[in-house]
Scaffold this active site. Sequence first.
Site, PDB file in Angstrom:
ATOM      1  N   HIS A   6       0.788  -1.239   0.000  1.00  0.00           N
ATOM      2  CA  HIS A   6       0.000   0.000   0.000  1.00  0.00           C
ATOM      3  C   HIS A   6       0.816   1.284   0.000  1.00  0.00           C
ATOM      4  O   HIS A   6       0.350   2.313  -0.463  1.00  0.00           O
ATOM      5  CB  HIS A   6      -1.018   0.001   1.153  1.00  0.00           C
ATOM      6  CG  HIS A   6      -0.469   0.415   2.482  1.00  0.00           C
ATOM      7  ND1 HIS A   6       0.059  -0.477   3.368  1.00  0.00           N
ATOM      8  CD2 HIS A   6      -0.347   1.629   3.062  1.00  0.00           C
ATOM      9  CE1 HIS A   6       0.474   0.170   4.448  1.00  0.00           C
ATOM     10  NE2 HIS A   6       0.249   1.457   4.285  1.00  0.00           N
TER      11      HIS A   6
ATOM     12  N   GLU B 138       3.459   5.471  -3.250  1.00  0.00           N
ATOM     13  CA  GLU B 138       3.574   6.820  -2.700  1.00  0.00           C
ATOM     14  C   GLU B 138       4.967   7.092  -2.126  1.00  0.00           C
ATOM     15  O   GLU B 138       5.494   8.186  -2.286  1.00  0.00           O
ATOM     16  CB  GLU B 138       2.499   7.017  -1.610  1.00  0.00           C
ATOM     17  CG  GLU B 138       2.330   8.436  -1.122  1.00  0.00           C
ATOM     18  CD  GLU B 138       1.730   9.376  -2.168  1.00  0.00           C
ATOM     19  OE1 GLU B 138       1.386   8.912  -3.256  1.00  0.00           O
ATOM     20  OE2 GLU B 138       1.640  10.589  -1.875  1.00  0.00           O
ATOM     21  N   ASP B 139       5.565   6.091  -1.508  1.00  0.00           N
ATOM     22  CA  ASP B 139       6.783   6.365  -0.722  1.00  0.00           C
ATOM     23  C   ASP B 139       8.073   5.768  -1.277  1.00  0.00           C
ATOM     24  O   ASP B 139       9.132   5.946  -0.693  1.00  0.00           O
ATOM     25  CB  ASP B 139       6.600   5.851   0.720  1.00  0.00           C
ATOM     26  CG  ASP B 139       5.524   6.632   1.455  1.00  0.00           C
ATOM     27  OD1 ASP B 139       5.186   7.729   0.986  1.00  0.00           O
ATOM     28  OD2 ASP B 139       5.025   6.145   2.475  1.00  0.00           O
TER      29      ASP B 139
ATOM     30  N   ASP C  64      -4.329   0.681   7.949  1.00  0.00           N
ATOM     31  CA  ASP C  64      -3.158   1.552   7.893  1.00  0.00           C
ATOM     32  C   ASP C  64      -3.232   2.574   9.023  1.00  0.00           C
ATOM     33  O   ASP C  64      -2.268   2.811   9.760  1.00  0.00           O
ATOM     34  CB  ASP C  64      -3.148   2.237   6.520  1.00  0.00           C
ATOM     35  CG  ASP C  64      -2.039   3.263   6.358  1.00  0.00           C
ATOM     36  OD1 ASP C  64      -0.874   2.910   6.646  1.00  0.00           O
ATOM     37  OD2 ASP C  64      -2.336   4.392   5.931  1.00  0.00           O
TER      38      ASP C  64
ATOM     39  N   ASP D 205     -22.314   2.058  35.526  1.00  0.00           N
ATOM     40  CA  ASP D 205     -22.365   0.932  34.591  1.00  0.00           C
ATOM     41  C   ASP D 205     -21.194   0.988  33.621  1.00  0.00           C
ATOM     42  O   ASP D 205     -21.339   1.287  32.451  1.00  0.00           O
ATOM     43  CB  ASP D 205     -23.702   0.840  33.845  1.00  0.00           C
ATOM     44  CG  ASP D 205     -24.110   2.162  33.230  1.00  0.00           C
ATOM     45  OD1 ASP D 205     -23.500   3.191  33.575  1.00  0.00           O
ATOM     46  OD2 ASP D 205     -25.022   2.164  32.396  1.00  0.00           O
TER      47      ASP D 205
HETATM   48 MN    MN Z   1       0.790   3.218   5.393  1.00  0.00          MN
END
Ligand code: MN
Length: 715
Positions: free
Chosen positions: A72, A76-77, A139, A260
């Site tokens: 995932h 992006e990274d 995530d 409670d």
């Molecule tokens: Mn992540």
Amino acid sequence: MMRQYELVERVKSYDPGADEAMLNRAYVFSMKAHGSQKRASGDPYFAHPIEVAGILTNMKLDGSSIVTALLHDTVEDTTATLEDIEKHFGSNIARLVDGVTKLSRLELQSDGTRQAENFRKLLLAMSEDIRVLLVKLADRVHNMRTLHFIPDPHKRRRIALETMEIYAPLAERIGMNDMKDELEDLAFAQINPDARSSVMARLDFLRNQGSGLVQRIIEELRKTVEGDGVKAWVSGREKTAFSIWRKMQRKNVSFEQLSDIMAFRVVVESVEDCYRALGVIHGRYPMVPGRFKDYISTPKPNGYQSLHTGVLGPERQRIEIQIRTREMHDIAELGVAAHWTYKRGGSPTDGKQYRWLRELLDILEHAAGPEEFLEHTKLEMFQDQVFCFTPKGEVVALPRGACPVDFAYAVHSQVGDTCVGSKINGRLMPLRTQLSNGDQVEIITSKTSSPSPTWEQFVVTGKAKSRVRRFVRLKKRAEFIDLGRAILQKAFRQEGHPFTEKAIAGVLRNFKCDSTDDLYAMAGEGLVTGRDVLVAVFPGLRQQPQKPPGTVVPLARARQNKAGSGTSIPIRGLIPGMAVHYARCCHPLPGDRIVGIVTTGKGVAIHTIDCDTLENFAESPERWLDVGWDVTDEAQELVGRLNVVIANEPGSLGSLTTVIGKNLGNITNLKITNRSVEFFEMLIDVEVKDVKHLSNIIAALRANPVINSVERARG
Ligand code: MN
């Protein structure tokens, strides 16, 4: 960190058909892609996707979801691209990874917490596949579990607030209650650590006081229910610190009053057993008033079903009890994920569910395998809406099909009224462009601009529609008033009578008008004639017959007025759809001599004085109106129409358009009307400044050898 074979074994244990080779490839691909990247905790980055995958195996999600979880963050990274993913894992996985990546990018774009509800809807609408959302939530769970490693306190707080306001409710919405509880409690620890530790301390105290209390109550509840012949599984737990704290806030009670803090679950085999168990419990223990809720006959919007009640329990403790069937229980705990489990073996619940949940169950029954089921579980919610960003990151919700004008009006009426253009994701785009989810929209405004009647054809929101209509109505009325006043002035002058506002005010009642403006507007629209009003003011004129209308009189009269006798009404910057408009037959241009023809209820059409169409109005001189160009308006571009005959040979059309272009004419339309062996005849519409500009173009065309003849089109 979970090892490769452990992960694969876990998936295989509940999904024997999972693609083992692909799981292995994804594990290795992700490890290599993240390489030596580190998390804030100092752990290798790769530990994160594995943990996320692990969370999803607890929910028994299918192999594709686990592969997506492993991958995932790669797009992006890391340097990995979506094309790499597609090459190694196929288009299906690529689509899922792309979905998660898009959600992550939205996160960066928006200051979501300010508009939490819209942002949640946006995330739902963007998650076309439920698995995308599940991976995103897992995530977030892992990022929250490791939140304390992030050194910047502001960043920690921002992430925690976002979790509290967006992700926890989102988890609840799709029925993932366990996930919701965990997200809330982790966020609570960050946002309000003092409150949380005082709640925890009090919980510890109660725990020590009654050791084994929960266990004793569980035993007694089970005996009570089973004594009536109902098979039951009873469990007990303390509520989360956050849910206790929220209850204290909401009900404005102190911790001591809030006794409670223990909740018990009675899980039985059937819906009938739920009500039987309830009867037994209410018969045995005093009920706390106002606590009973029947979510079986009336499920919560997310599909949650249970009976809730509060009683003074076995040891005179206030306790909360939830009674439900096994299926209701699994759906409450695992939400959508539970349906997938039920696909193999169990039967879907028969309750009156929220629509989308019912649809899920429907797909569930008809899907061939778990893979197919999840693939078809597109989130149907909010598919009738689009969510767009302002340049500041605020989310604007619009109906599907909305355009930048709708967006502008949604932001502010003033922005809508003055908008002239739009940038979508940084690119200049037409105002009629349909917006998509996640588009960033910037509206360009001009103080001097106003709504265009043509917008009405493509705006979809009620607000934009009504604003445009209202503007057109007001503008039309203003034009009709100006016209009407001029018509009356002319009628009075022709008969040699002075025109005064006071005289008009005196006869308003004759025409059922409240103001002089009303009467002017009627005259402008052609609903009353100048002579009607003149006769009302001077009744003595009634007997005088009007001059017999002659066929040539109007044309002649209009010609006489060419010097500008002061009676002509100035015409400027006409907007299509308004009271005054250019006739389509002769395309008048500034510099042309023009005349207006009043059409009852439709306003005034402007023709050139030599337009053939005018012959049709020769019998009705009262409809003719002297008009002239308002020379103060320059920026206007108008369309002139040319009738051109050119040689039928290669390149002739090219040289024709080149000549027009060189003379700064902009061709807006071109139609071939006749075609022979030697010649083409065509109509060309050209945008020009005025009649002089058009004349220049005509002269230049005539000088060109391929052009046989050029004329302005008339009528
Ligand atoms: Mn992540």
